[in-house]
Design an enzyme around this catalytic site. Structure first.
Site, PDB file in Angstrom:
ATOM      1  N   ILE A 161       0.830  -1.209   0.000  1.00 28.08           N
ATOM      2  CA  ILE A 161       0.000   0.000   0.000  1.00 28.08           C
ATOM      3  C   ILE A 161       0.872   1.269   0.000  1.00 28.08           C
ATOM      4  O   ILE A 161       1.651   1.517   0.916  1.00 28.08           O
ATOM      5  CB  ILE A 161      -0.990   0.003   1.186  1.00 28.08           C
ATOM      6  CG1 ILE A 161      -1.751  -1.338   1.228  1.00 28.08           C
ATOM      7  CG2 ILE A 161      -1.952   1.181   1.069  1.00 28.08           C
ATOM      8  CD1 ILE A 161      -2.474  -1.734  -0.069  1.00 28.08           C
ATOM      9  N   ARG A 282      29.584   9.755 -26.248  1.00 24.20           N
ATOM     10  CA  ARG A 282      30.396   8.546 -26.096  1.00 24.20           C
ATOM     11  C   ARG A 282      31.075   8.185 -27.422  1.00 24.20           C
ATOM     12  O   ARG A 282      30.407   8.024 -28.444  1.00 24.20           O
ATOM     13  CB  ARG A 282      29.502   7.401 -25.635  1.00 24.20           C
ATOM     14  CG  ARG A 282      30.199   6.074 -25.501  1.00 24.20           C
ATOM     15  CD  ARG A 282      31.180   6.075 -24.354  1.00 24.20           C
ATOM     16  NE  ARG A 282      31.826   4.775 -24.202  1.00 24.20           N
ATOM     17  CZ  ARG A 282      32.832   4.571 -23.362  1.00 24.20           C
ATOM     18  NH1 ARG A 282      33.304   5.565 -22.614  1.00 24.20           N
ATOM     19  NH2 ARG A 282      33.369   3.373 -23.268  1.00 24.20           N
ATOM     20  N   GLY A 356      25.759   1.174 -22.279  1.00 29.00           N
ATOM     21  CA  GLY A 356      26.738   0.104 -22.101  1.00 29.00           C
ATOM     22  C   GLY A 356      26.921  -0.220 -20.623  1.00 29.00           C
ATOM     23  O   GLY A 356      25.958  -0.204 -19.855  1.00 29.00           O
ATOM     24  N   GLY A 357      28.161  -0.480 -20.229  1.00 30.78           N
ATOM     25  CA  GLY A 357      28.448  -0.844 -18.836  1.00 30.78           C
ATOM     26  C   GLY A 357      28.025   0.234 -17.853  1.00 30.78           C
ATOM     27  O   GLY A 357      27.564  -0.061 -16.747  1.00 30.78           O
ATOM     28  N   GLU A 380      -1.849  -0.763 -10.292  1.00 30.06           N
ATOM     29  CA  GLU A 380      -3.137  -0.258 -10.801  1.00 30.06           C
ATOM     30  C   GLU A 380      -3.624  -1.069 -11.999  1.00 30.06           C
ATOM     31  O   GLU A 380      -4.106  -0.522 -12.997  1.00 30.06           O
ATOM     32  CB  GLU A 380      -3.062   1.247 -11.102  1.00 30.06           C
ATOM     33  CG  GLU A 380      -2.611   2.006  -9.853  1.00 30.06           C
ATOM     34  CD  GLU A 380      -3.234   3.375  -9.664  1.00 30.06           C
ATOM     35  OE1 GLU A 380      -4.216   3.698 -10.337  1.00 30.06           O
ATOM     36  OE2 GLU A 380      -2.729   4.105  -8.799  1.00 30.06           O
ATOM     37  N   THR A 382      -2.462  -4.985 -13.793  1.00 27.48           N
ATOM     38  CA  THR A 382      -1.337  -5.498 -14.575  1.00 27.48           C
ATOM     39  C   THR A 382      -1.633  -5.394 -16.077  1.00 27.48           C
ATOM     40  O   THR A 382      -2.778  -5.156 -16.470  1.00 27.48           O
ATOM     41  CB  THR A 382      -1.077  -6.980 -14.239  1.00 27.48           C
ATOM     42  OG1 THR A 382      -2.250  -7.729 -14.599  1.00 27.48           O
ATOM     43  CG2 THR A 382      -0.782  -7.183 -12.753  1.00 27.48           C
ATOM     44  N   SER A 383      -0.593  -5.597 -16.863  1.00 26.99           N
ATOM     45  CA  SER A 383      -0.791  -5.579 -18.320  1.00 26.99           C
ATOM     46  C   SER A 383      -1.822  -6.627 -18.737  1.00 26.99           C
ATOM     47  O   SER A 383      -2.616  -6.400 -19.656  1.00 26.99           O
ATOM     48  CB  SER A 383       0.534  -5.870 -19.034  1.00 26.99           C
ATOM     49  OG  SER A 383       1.364  -4.740 -18.970  1.00 26.99           O
TER      50      SER A 383
HETATM   51  C1  LIG Z   1       5.055  -0.742  -5.488  1.00 30.18           C
HETATM   52  C2  LIG Z   1       3.628  -1.139  -5.456  1.00 30.18           C
HETATM   53  C3  LIG Z   1       2.673  -0.265  -4.955  1.00 30.18           C
HETATM   54  C4  LIG Z   1       1.344  -0.650  -4.860  1.00 30.18           C
HETATM   55  N1  LIG Z   1       0.423   0.211  -4.291  1.00 30.18           N
HETATM   56  C5  LIG Z   1      -0.835  -0.235  -4.042  1.00 30.18           C
HETATM   57  C6  LIG Z   1      -1.765   0.569  -3.328  1.00 30.18           C
HETATM   58  O1  LIG Z   1      -1.484   1.702  -2.952  1.00 30.18           O
HETATM   59  N2  LIG Z   1      -2.997   0.067  -3.053  1.00 30.18           N
HETATM   60  C7  LIG Z   1      -3.348  -1.181  -3.450  1.00 30.18           C
HETATM   61  O2  LIG Z   1      -4.459  -1.588  -3.148  1.00 30.18           O
HETATM   62  N3  LIG Z   1      -2.507  -1.967  -4.153  1.00 30.18           N
HETATM   63  C8  LIG Z   1      -1.251  -1.525  -4.455  1.00 30.18           C
HETATM   64  N4  LIG Z   1      -0.371  -2.315  -5.144  1.00 30.18           N
HETATM   65  C9  LIG Z   1      -0.804  -3.661  -5.541  1.00 30.18           C
HETATM   66  C10 LIG Z   1      -0.998  -3.836  -7.042  1.00 30.18           C
HETATM   67  O3  LIG Z   1      -2.125  -3.157  -7.481  1.00 30.18           O
HETATM   68  C11 LIG Z   1      -1.083  -5.341  -7.270  1.00 30.18           C
HETATM   69  O4  LIG Z   1       0.204  -5.873  -7.021  1.00 30.18           O
HETATM   70  C12 LIG Z   1      -1.553  -5.696  -8.640  1.00 30.18           C
HETATM   71  O5  LIG Z   1      -2.892  -5.369  -8.816  1.00 30.18           O
HETATM   72  C13 LIG Z   1      -1.365  -7.184  -8.937  1.00 30.18           C
HETATM   73  O6  LIG Z   1      -1.881  -7.974  -7.907  1.00 30.18           O
HETATM   74  P1  LIG Z   1      -1.026  -9.169  -7.296  1.00 30.18           P
HETATM   75  O7  LIG Z   1       0.281  -8.607  -6.900  1.00 30.18           O
HETATM   76  O8  LIG Z   1      -1.807  -9.821  -6.242  1.00 30.18           O
HETATM   77  O9  LIG Z   1      -0.789 -10.153  -8.489  1.00 30.18           O
HETATM   78  P2  LIG Z   1      -1.767 -11.349  -8.948  1.00 30.18           P
HETATM   79  O10 LIG Z   1      -3.136 -10.836  -9.055  1.00 30.18           O
HETATM   80  O11 LIG Z   1      -1.535 -12.513  -8.072  1.00 30.18           O
HETATM   81  O12 LIG Z   1      -1.203 -11.637 -10.383  1.00 30.18           O
HETATM   82  C14 LIG Z   1      -0.105 -12.528 -10.665  1.00 30.18           C
HETATM   83  C15 LIG Z   1       0.037 -12.650 -12.178  1.00 30.18           C
HETATM   84  O13 LIG Z   1      -1.133 -13.271 -12.722  1.00 30.18           O
HETATM   85  C16 LIG Z   1      -1.739 -12.460 -13.704  1.00 30.18           C
HETATM   86  N5  LIG Z   1      -3.179 -12.551 -13.630  1.00 30.18           N
HETATM   87  C17 LIG Z   1      -3.969 -12.453 -12.520  1.00 30.18           C
HETATM   88  N6  LIG Z   1      -5.250 -12.576 -12.868  1.00 30.18           N
HETATM   89  C18 LIG Z   1      -5.291 -12.742 -14.198  1.00 30.18           C
HETATM   90  C19 LIG Z   1      -6.335 -12.920 -15.165  1.00 30.18           C
HETATM   91  N7  LIG Z   1      -7.619 -12.928 -14.794  1.00 30.18           N
HETATM   92  N8  LIG Z   1      -5.998 -13.057 -16.460  1.00 30.18           N
HETATM   93  C20 LIG Z   1      -4.692 -13.028 -16.845  1.00 30.18           C
HETATM   94  N9  LIG Z   1      -3.672 -12.868 -15.991  1.00 30.18           N
HETATM   95  C21 LIG Z   1      -3.972 -12.738 -14.696  1.00 30.18           C
HETATM   96  C22 LIG Z   1      -1.276 -11.053 -13.344  1.00 30.18           C
HETATM   97  O14 LIG Z   1      -1.357 -10.216 -14.466  1.00 30.18           O
HETATM   98  C23 LIG Z   1       0.136 -11.307 -12.889  1.00 30.18           C
HETATM   99  O15 LIG Z   1       0.973 -11.406 -14.005  1.00 30.18           O
HETATM  100  C24 LIG Z   1       0.948  -1.928  -5.308  1.00 30.18           C
HETATM  101  C25 LIG Z   1       1.910  -2.785  -5.848  1.00 30.18           C
HETATM  102  C26 LIG Z   1       3.227  -2.422  -5.923  1.00 30.18           C
HETATM  103  C27 LIG Z   1       4.221  -3.392  -6.476  1.00 30.18           C
END
Ligand SMILES: Cc1cc2nc3c(=O)[nH]c(=O)nc-3n(C[C@H](O)[C@H](O)[C@H](O)COP(=O)(O)OP(=O)(O)OC[C@H]3O[C@@H](n4cnc5c(N)ncnc54)[C@H](O)[C@@H]3O)c2cc1C
Lengths: 399, 266
Positions: A161, A282, A356-357, A380, A382-383
């Site tokens: 968070i 460079r 590079g390095g 926010e 994942t891809s």
């Molecule tokens: C630095 C940082 C700051 C953050 N800040 C906040 C915050 O302020 N508040 C908050 O609430 N959260 C926060 N997060 C959490 C972030 O939003 C989650 O990490 C993110 O939504 C992914 O959830 P997860 O880590 O549980 O991964 P998972 O949901 O477990 O995903 C694991 C993998 O499976 C894939 N996957 C999951 N479901 C599916 C699907 N249905 N189809 C295809 N692929 C899928 C994902 O894309 C990923 O590649 C933060 C994360 C980080 C790293």
């Protein structure tokens, strides 16, 4: 052709000046020390960055869509992110996850209590949705809140968070199960958790922001696991409607995607600027490396990525400001986030290669950007989640 | 209280500067901005308005320069000035300090004919010409006391007290309004314009004056009337490789000292 207004360009220059003078010189040190620079956050507040989209009564700029308020926020995030991704995400999360839920769903009293400090940058707030067992599948929330007389009693854990445990964190908003409801699904009756959002002020007994994470990047951004053990808050700390916590969260998510895309644009711009300068300096084999096609073409790719990411991002932002239909904006936001963040990761790979390095050495900022970029594809949404949304937007029944 | 801040539009020092064929600075073909040193003047005027919030105080940003110079006024308005005045006339091009100070003084008189001007604020110098003499000339033309190079400014009623830091001592100077004041880069960091300020500036009034509006003859200003002329301008020569003293037998220090002495550094 899509163009920013003169006022937006002037504002960009202002934030760029601020970022160059107040952030850039210290970014490497903050990164090394994992230091969240409270004084700089305060200065960002004085510049009005946290209040760009907040009403004047809470100290905000009172800008409307017609003024391009959201676009101005994206520009600020981009320009901060160009010198320091950590400060860019600090602003993005403070507004998108800290201020916006309260602004959108809060009662007048909640707004009056919390917003003035948040808008001024005297305080930041976190939004706790993600849990050890609930990330992309945010509905799987296990944290519970039980109404005991006039108080909610919160138990559970959140993780990753942002802005949740700094010395100026005033509150975290958390999603929690507040009960369950019977719903009909495929002819059978199933119990569905009722999820609500609750404001937990910092310092509430039973609420602990655990030790900050040791992250790959974003070292100067404040990220903690949170634990709740019988944390009691007044019943009126319920934010918005009971049982609408998840839906409310989803409603504020699209803005955040565009804002993260803007942060990615800042990252790509930094990669291009650094690489262009280095390619001219460079020398190898009797000339600057920029003369070699192998390097020059990579810079051409960076410029191309930058333009595409910028257009997708700011046209999505303009849609938000213009009040475009929700479905169209959702699609544009997901596309902008997907493309800009994946481009940013590629851009940092290219930039480190051009260096590079030296690109692998922390003495150059390129290495920091390389570490910082990866999370853009994760936070926010994942891809994969963006692709899922875009495919659904195409009408495909993706599960 | 009526405050006028004089602001100059200067070529961006980080961009390539160019000269016209008559050796005057090219002010149209290069990126320009509000002279950084004038930002301190705007800041002090705004702080004065804020500190004396129970009074009706208006801050007018005044610039003399070509069309593009309007950007300097805009920036001051974005920072928080209330209105702007832009004096522009082809005949002004090439004016020296005397010509410029005449136009400024006449413009301040015109502003004052509507509401008496109590305070004129300048930066310590412009970042392009760096003369630093215009505040004194304007004070002389207006017949006002000049209180220059202030690093700290305090005011109460019609009394103003400033600190001026010299090489050996700090002077404290008191004066009674109306005065002409110039402030240094030690007077306090200038604020950045907020987006709200940028949007608000669009709606603030800016008046444009020509020389005839001010009752100044074209022959009194411009390159023709200037007491000084730039004969030649040369770009700074590129840096050349330095001389490397190799110390093999302990003679390095002597060689270094001789070099510095030959350049009159020691
Ligand atoms: C630095 C940082 C700051 C953050 N800040 C906040 C915050 O302020 N508040 C908050 O609430 N959260 C926060 N997060 C959490 C972030 O939003 C989650 O990490 C993110 O939504 C992914 O959830 P997860 O880590 O549980 O991964 P998972 O949901 O477990 O995903 C694991 C993998 O499976 C894939 N996957 C999951 N479901 C599916 C699907 N249905 N189809 C295809 N692929 C899928 C994902 O894309 C990923 O590649 C933060 C994360 C980080 C790293």
């Amino acid at each position: 052709m899509f163009e920013l207004s003169r006022e937006h360009e002037e504002f960009r220059r202002t934030v760029a000046e601020f970022a160059t003078a107040e952030v850039a010189p210290y970014a490497a040190q903050w990164d090394r020390d994992h230091h969240f620079p409270v004084d700089t956050v305060r200065k960002m507040g004085e510049l009005g960055l946290f209040g760009l989209t907040a009403p004047e009564e809470y100290g905000g700029a009172g800008l409307t869509g017609a003024d391009g308020g959201f676009t101005s926020l994206c520009l600020a995030i981009e320009e901060l992110g160009r010198v320091d991704q950590s400060m860019g995400i600090t602003l993005e999360a403070a507004v998108g996850l800290g201020i916006n839920p309260i602004l959108t769903f809060g009662t007048d009293e909640q707004k009056a209590t919390w917003l003035p400090d948040l808008v001024a940058g005297r305080a930041v707030a976190g939004f706790g949705l993600t849990e050890p067992g609930a990330g992309s599948d945010a509905g799987a929330t296990r944290t519970r809140a039980v109404l005991d007389g006039e108080e909610w009693v919160v138990d559970g854990a959140k993780q990753f968070i942002t802005n949740s445990g700094s010395e100026i964190t005033s509150l975290v908003t958390v999603t929690a199960r507040t009960g369950s409801r019977s719903v009909q699904r495929d002819g059978a009756t199933v119990e569905k958790p009722e999820i609500s959002t609750i404001i937990v002020p910092a310092g509430t007994p039973g609420f602990t922001a655990e030790k900050a994470y040791d992250k790959l990047g974003w070292h100067a951004s404040d990220t903690h696991p949170l634990s709740f053990e019988g944390a009691r808050v007044p019943a009126e700390n319920l934010l918005g409607e009971r049982g609408r916590g998840y839906a409310q969260f989803l409603a504020t998510l699209d803005d955040g995607r565009v804002a993260i895309a803007a942060l990615a644009v800042g990252c790509i711009q930094a990669c291009l600027d650094m690489s262009l300068e280095y390619a001219g300096q460079r020398q190898t084999f009797g000339g600057p490396i920029g003369r070699k096609q192998g390097v020059a073409f990579q810079l051409a790719d960076l410029e191309t990525m930058l333009r595409a990411a910028r257009l997708l991002t700011y046209s999505a932002a303009a849609m938000k400001d213009a009040g475009a239909p929700v479905a169209a904006f959702k699609q544009a936001a997901a596309i902008a986030k997907l493309h800009a963040t994946e481009s940013a990761v590629s851009a940092t790979r290219i930039a480190t290669q051009v260096f590079g390095g030296y690109g692998f050495m922390e003495e150059y900022p390129v290495a920091r950007f390389y570490r910082d970029a990866k999370v853009l594809e994760i936070g926010e949404g994942t891809s994969e989640v963006q692709r899922m949304l875009i495919a659904r937007g195409l009408g495909l029944p993706v599960e | 209280m009526n405050i006028v801040v004089c602001v100059k539009h200067v070529p961006d020092a980080t961009a390539d500067r160019k000269f016209e064929s008559d050796n005057t600075v090219d002010r149209e073909g290069v990126d320009g901005l509000l002279s950084e040193l004038d930002e301190y003047a705007v800041e002090q005027a705004l702080q004065l308005r804020e500190k004396r919030s129970d009074e009706e105080i208006s801050v007018t940003a005044l610039t003399v320069g070509p069309a593009k110079a309007a950007d300097a006024v805009r920036k001051a308005l974005q920072m928080g000035a209330d209105k702007g005045v832009h004096v522009s006339d082809d005949a002004i091009a090439g004016s020296d300090y005397l010509g410029t100070s005449l136009v400024l003084a006449k413009a301040i008189e015109k502003i004052g004919s509507e509401q008496k001007v109590d305070l004129v604020v300048f930066g310590m110098a412009s970042t392009d010409a760096s003369g630093g003499v215009v505040p004194a000339m304007v004070a002389e033309r207006l017949g006002l006391p000049q209180v220059t190079l202030a690093s700290v400014i305090e005011s109460q009623g019609d009394q103003v007290r400033i600190k001026r830091d010299g090489d050996t001592a700090t002077e404290v100077i008191g004066a009674t309004l109306p005065i002409v004041l110039s402030v240094t880069d030690q007077s306090g960091e200038a604020r950045y314009p907020s987006f709200k300020g940028i949007m608000a500036a669009k709606k603030k009034p800016v008046e444009s004056y020509s020389l005839s509006d001010l009752g100044v003859e074209a022959s009194e200003v411009g390159a023709e009337a200037a007491y000084s002329a730039v004969e030649e301008a040369t770009a700074r020569p590129p840096r050349t490789a330095g001389e490397i003293v190799t110390d093999e037998d302990g003679s390095g220090a002597t060689a270094l000292a001789e070099f510095l002495a030959s350049k009159k550094f020691i």
